[in-house]
Write a protein that holds these residues in place. Structure first.
Motif, short mmCIF file in Angstrom:
data_model
loop_
_atom_site.label_atom_id
_atom_site.label_comp_id
_atom_site.label_asym_id
_atom_site.label_seq_id
_atom_site.Cartn_x
_atom_site.Cartn_y
_atom_site.Cartn_z
N LEU A 49 -10.89 39.12 -3.66
CA LEU A 49 -10.14 39.56 -2.49
C LEU A 49 -10.98 39.59 -1.22
O LEU A 49 -10.44 39.45 -0.12
CB LEU A 49 -9.58 40.97 -2.74
CG LEU A 49 -8.49 41.08 -3.81
CD1 LEU A 49 -8.14 42.54 -4.05
CD2 LEU A 49 -7.25 40.31 -3.40
N MET A 50 -12.29 39.77 -1.38
CA MET A 50 -13.17 39.92 -0.22
C MET A 50 -14.41 39.04 -0.41
O MET A 50 -15.52 39.56 -0.61
CB MET A 50 -13.56 41.39 -0.04
CG MET A 50 -12.37 42.34 -0.02
SD MET A 50 -12.85 44.09 0.09
CE MET A 50 -13.20 44.20 1.84
N PRO A 51 -14.26 37.73 -0.36
CA PRO A 51 -15.39 36.84 -0.61
C PRO A 51 -16.50 36.95 0.43
O PRO A 51 -17.61 36.45 0.21
CB PRO A 51 -14.76 35.45 -0.59
CG PRO A 51 -13.53 35.60 0.25
CD PRO A 51 -13.03 36.99 -0.05
N TYR A 52 -16.22 37.60 1.54
CA TYR A 52 -17.19 37.75 2.63
C TYR A 52 -18.03 39.02 2.49
O TYR A 52 -18.93 39.24 3.28
CB TYR A 52 -16.45 37.81 3.97
CG TYR A 52 -15.26 38.74 3.94
CD1 TYR A 52 -15.42 40.13 4.02
CD2 TYR A 52 -13.97 38.25 3.78
CE1 TYR A 52 -14.34 40.98 3.97
CE2 TYR A 52 -12.87 39.10 3.72
CZ TYR A 52 -13.07 40.46 3.82
OH TYR A 52 -11.99 41.30 3.74
N LYS A 53 -17.75 39.86 1.51
CA LYS A 53 -18.42 41.15 1.38
C LYS A 53 -19.82 40.94 0.82
O LYS A 53 -20.01 40.67 -0.37
CB LYS A 53 -17.60 42.09 0.51
CG LYS A 53 -18.06 43.53 0.58
CD LYS A 53 -17.01 44.47 0.04
CE LYS A 53 -17.49 45.92 0.02
NZ LYS A 53 -17.99 46.37 1.34
N VAL A 54 -20.82 41.08 1.69
CA VAL A 54 -22.19 40.67 1.37
C VAL A 54 -22.77 41.47 0.22
O VAL A 54 -23.34 40.90 -0.72
CB VAL A 54 -23.09 40.80 2.62
CG1 VAL A 54 -24.55 40.56 2.26
CG2 VAL A 54 -22.64 39.81 3.69
N ASP A 55 -22.65 42.81 0.28
CA ASP A 55 -23.27 43.61 -0.78
C ASP A 55 -22.68 43.29 -2.14
O ASP A 55 -23.40 43.18 -3.14
CB ASP A 55 -23.15 45.10 -0.45
CG ASP A 55 -21.71 45.56 -0.25
OD1 ASP A 55 -20.84 44.71 -0.01
OD2 ASP A 55 -21.46 46.79 -0.32
N ALA A 56 -21.35 43.10 -2.20
CA ALA A 56 -20.70 42.79 -3.48
C ALA A 56 -21.11 41.41 -3.97
O ALA A 56 -21.40 41.22 -5.17
CB ALA A 56 -19.19 42.87 -3.32
N GLY A 57 -21.16 40.43 -3.06
CA GLY A 57 -21.53 39.07 -3.47
C GLY A 57 -22.95 38.97 -3.99
O GLY A 57 -23.21 38.31 -5.00
N VAL A 58 -23.88 39.66 -3.31
CA VAL A 58 -25.28 39.63 -3.74
C VAL A 58 -25.45 40.31 -5.09
O VAL A 58 -26.10 39.79 -6.00
CB VAL A 58 -26.18 40.28 -2.68
CG1 VAL A 58 -27.58 40.52 -3.23
CG2 VAL A 58 -26.25 39.41 -1.44
N GLU A 59 -24.83 41.48 -5.25
CA GLU A 59 -24.98 42.20 -6.52
C GLU A 59 -24.26 41.49 -7.66
O GLU A 59 -24.69 41.58 -8.82
CB GLU A 59 -24.45 43.63 -6.38
CG GLU A 59 -25.22 44.49 -5.39
CD GLU A 59 -26.68 44.71 -5.76
OE1 GLU A 59 -27.11 44.30 -6.86
OE2 GLU A 59 -27.42 45.29 -4.94
N LEU A 60 -23.19 40.77 -7.35
CA LEU A 60 -22.53 39.97 -8.38
C LEU A 60 -23.46 38.86 -8.86
O LEU A 60 -23.63 38.64 -10.07
CB LEU A 60 -21.23 39.38 -7.83
CG LEU A 60 -20.45 38.45 -8.77
CD1 LEU A 60 -20.08 39.17 -10.08
CD2 LEU A 60 -19.19 37.93 -8.07
N GLY A 61 -24.09 38.17 -7.92
CA GLY A 61 -25.06 37.14 -8.30
C GLY A 61 -26.22 37.73 -9.08
O GLY A 61 -26.69 37.15 -10.08
N ASN A 62 -26.69 38.90 -8.67
CA ASN A 62 -27.79 39.56 -9.37
C ASN A 62 -27.40 39.93 -10.80
O ASN A 62 -28.22 39.83 -11.73
CB ASN A 62 -28.21 40.83 -8.63
CG ASN A 62 -28.91 40.53 -7.31
OD1 ASN A 62 -29.34 39.41 -7.06
ND2 ASN A 62 -29.02 41.53 -6.46
N ALA A 63 -26.15 40.39 -10.98
CA ALA A 63 -25.70 40.76 -12.33
C ALA A 63 -25.72 39.53 -13.25
O ALA A 63 -26.19 39.60 -14.40
CB ALA A 63 -24.30 41.36 -12.26
#
Length: 688
Positions: free
Chosen positions: A616-630
């Motif tokens: 829903l929010m592909p621009y959300k930086v903190d979520a995107g970075v932590e998703l990649g980290n996971a």
């Protein structure tokens, strides 16, 4: 302009009384205009840290700011102010949570605030008196009285006088250093070496951004040193060089004294920061600045706690946190803030009559023959102001608002004092009347302002409409909590419905007040995918403005809500809300709490929840970075690459250039074929 006449004893006594009365009036004005204010969201941290400093001598809590203000307030806390066992600190979010629990759950927060307010009024009262005396010596009584009269009426400085933060003290300590430096550059007497060095050391101990203004002061003193060639040749130059070095050394000694003359933060030789200093310095992206910090640490130039805070200031203030959209004068700007951001903020915050008085001072002093002390003082004031403004302009964001520009307000006050001094020197009834009229107009424009922190002038539509033009901490920083609590007790408590918040509320403060508050996402098992909420909602006024870059549409957000209370820049709404994106944002926040407060390690759970957010929010930086980290931690190379790339590929919200570079570099490491287990996760750019 001739040099000020020698002061006879009676005149000195009467003049001192007048300056003390003006300082007292500033405190009175402050007490009236801030009597309704609760804590800012940062004050509990400073108070608890300062109390720990005084009682245990450790300096690892809240190293983001130097210790002067915290030491002063910590010494004023009552003996029964409780400090519980401190957990092992891992991140700033965890430290903040412990500090807030200490303040609101373990102590009487209202009593602590009253003690802190009294302490800060005493602290600022001393600084105002010192500034008045210094200006009297440098430029005459009329200049000193005019400057303090300006500060009596100026709302922003008055708002900061009882607040346990560093912005008000920075303005006054730096201005004291400026005035003392002007006298030093004119006289080169050893007592002014001592006074200037002490004032500079106090400014350094107040806030890291003092470095910019003090650099300007230093450049002016260097110019004064070389002027010695024309007054005594090489010998005089060398003498002044020695005095200047002594002044700088004294400033550093004063700073070290505030850290107990210890290089390490703690008495046992350790540094129990919430993040290791080496890691903090490594986050600084600019090679030259990172290298300078590393050298300073290696050579023990400055205390480690000070260097930790300086690294944090460079990363968050100079390089930025990565927020790419800014509201400035009613328009949204993408990328860096526009060049006129800080002049615009100041133009909207200073009462128009006081701005006119400062400009009148510039006009009157421009071509007036001035004594040496005044010339050098104004040169130091100009240099410090230019350097501070340049430091602000370098930053890509302006989230702090006017509180980061308080030295410029103090500089305007000195110029306003200059208008009074020149009018008095000329014995011009017209000019004196003009200055008096401007002060009276400032009084009339601001005296009815009940919340000085929120004040904006007529150019921004007044305090009630400033949210349409700006979105920064100059509008609100949590001080309306007491009114939210009162409304809750009157209306919400009996309704049986929950209270949701879209503004920054301190969780421990909410719990202590027993509000019927409910996070939109309470656990990571949340199943409310549609984001259906019913009850009471707190929103900032700026949330009524559209933000297309994040699909924020006020008509959609508030369509089934009714505004039931307006508390300054905060509104309370009632009704039903259905918004999946709001739920997704809250889910991301809950994941960050899981990771950084609870030290969660279930990477599959983190990935599953953050995939919902990214959809829903592909621009959300903190979520995107932590998703990649996971995914990186799970050993899923392709999924990690997809998560990181999504942030670069989305076009809705422009990505901060520094963050984009970090992402590309991280992606390149993963694509290189290097074993995933040897690749460190990317540091979340939004983490402090």
């Amino acid at each position: 302009m001739t040099s000020p006449r020698p002061i006879v004893p009676m005149h000195r006594l009467l003049g001192g009384i007048v300056l003390l009365l003006l300082a007292a009036l500033a405190l009175l004005r402050s007490s009236i205009g801030t009597q309704l204010d609760g804590f800012t969201v940062d004050e509990p941290w400073h108070i608890v840290a300062g109390t720990a400093y005084v009682r245990g001598g450790e300096r690892h809590l809240n190293p983001e700011h130097p210790p002067l203000v915290k030491l002063w307030v910590g010494a004023a806390m009552p003996e029964d102010f409780r400090l519980g066992p401190e957990p092992e600190l891992r991140e700033k979010a965890q430290e903040r949570e412990w500090v807030e629990k200490t303040m609101f759950l373990d102590n009487d927060a209202d009593r602590a605030q009253q003690r802190a307010r009294i302490a800060m009024w005493g602290f600022h009262g001393l600084l105002l008196a010192a500034l008045g005396v210094l200006l009297w010596r440098a430029a005459g009584f009329a200049w000193a009285a005019g400057t303090l009269a300006f500060l009596v009426l100026e709302p922003t400085i008055a708002a900061y006088l009882p607040v346990v933060m560093t912005d008000g003290p920075l303005a006054l300590t730096l201005t004291c250093a400026v005035v003392a430096a002007g006298i030093l550059a004119a006289t080169w007497q050893w007592r002014w070496v001592a006074i200037t060095g002490t004032a500079a050391g106090l400014a350094l101990g107040t806030k890291h951004s003092a470095l910019a203004g003090l650099l300007g002061v230093w450049l002016v003193l260097v110019a004064g040193m070389y002027a010695g060639l024309h007054h005594g040749g090489l010998r005089e130059l060398l003498r002044r060089n020695g005095q200047l070095l002594a002044c700088a050394a004294l400033a550093i000694v004063v700073l070290w004294a505030q850290y107990g003359f210890r290089f390490h933060a703690d008495r046992d030789g350790g540094d129990a920061f919430n993040r290791a200093l080496d890691d903090k310095i490594a986050e600084v992206a600019t090679p030259s600045l990172r290298g300078a910090l590393e050298v300073a640490d290696r050579l023990h130039v400055l205390p480690r706690a000070y260097l930790w805070g300086l690294a944090d200031t460079v990363r968050t203030g100079v390089e930025g946190r990565g927020w790419p959209v800014h509201l400035v004068w009613g328009h949204r700007y993408e990328g860096r803030t526009p060049w006129f951001t800080w002049p615009a903020i100041l133009a909207a915050k200073l009462p128009l009559a006081l701005s006119a008085l400062a400009l009148l001072g510039v006009a009157l002093l421009w071509r007036t023959p001035l004594p040496a002390t005044v010339r050098w003082m104004l040169a130091a004031l100009l240099a410090a102001s230019v350097m501070h403004l340049a430091a602000l302009a370098i930053s890509p964001a302006a989230w702090g608002g006017v509180r980061h520009a308080t030295p410029l307000i103090a500089a305007a006050a000195v110029l306003g004092g200059g208008a009074f001094a020149e009018a008095w020197r000329r014995r011009s009834r017209t000019l004196l009347a003009g200055c008096a009229v401007l002060l009276a107009a400032a009084f009339a424009m601001t005296i009815r302002e009940p919340r000085l922190w929120e004040y904006h002038n007529e150019l921004a539509g007044g305090s009630a409409n400033a949210w349409r033009y700006f979105s920064n901490e100059g509008l609100d920083l949590g001080q309306r909590f007491n009114e939210i609590r009162a409304f809750h007790d009157r209306e919400i408590a009996s309704s049986g419905q929950p209270l949701y918040s879209g503004v920054w509320l301190v969780e421990s403060q909410i719990r202590a007040a027993r509000l019927a508050y409910r996070p939109r996402v309470e656990t990571l098992d949340d199943t409310n995918v549609d984001g259906v909420y019913e009850g009471w909602f707190v929103y900032a006024n700026t949330d009524r403005l559209p933000l297309p870059q994040t699909d924020w549409d006020p008509e959609e957000v508030f369509k089934d809500l009714t505004l039931v209370a307006q508390l300054g820049n905060v509104g309370i709404w009632h009704g039903r809300q259905v918004r999946p994106k709001t739920r997704a944002s809250s889910l991301a926040f809950r994941v960050m709490e899981y990771l950084y407060k609870e030290n969660g390690k279930d990477w599959a759970l983190v990935a599953r929840r953050l995939e919902e957010v990214a959809a829903l929010m592909p621009y959300k930086v903190d979520a995107g970075v932590e998703l990649g980290n996971a995914y990186l931690r799970l050993g899923q190379r392709d999924a990690a690459l997809a998560a990181y790339r999504r942030l670069l590929e989305q076009k809705k919200l422009p990505l901060d250039a520094k963050v984009a570079d970090q992402l590309r570099a991280h992606i390149a490491r993963i694509e290189s074929g290097q074993a995933l287990a040897t690749i460190e996760p990317m540091r979340n750019p939004w983490m402090e």
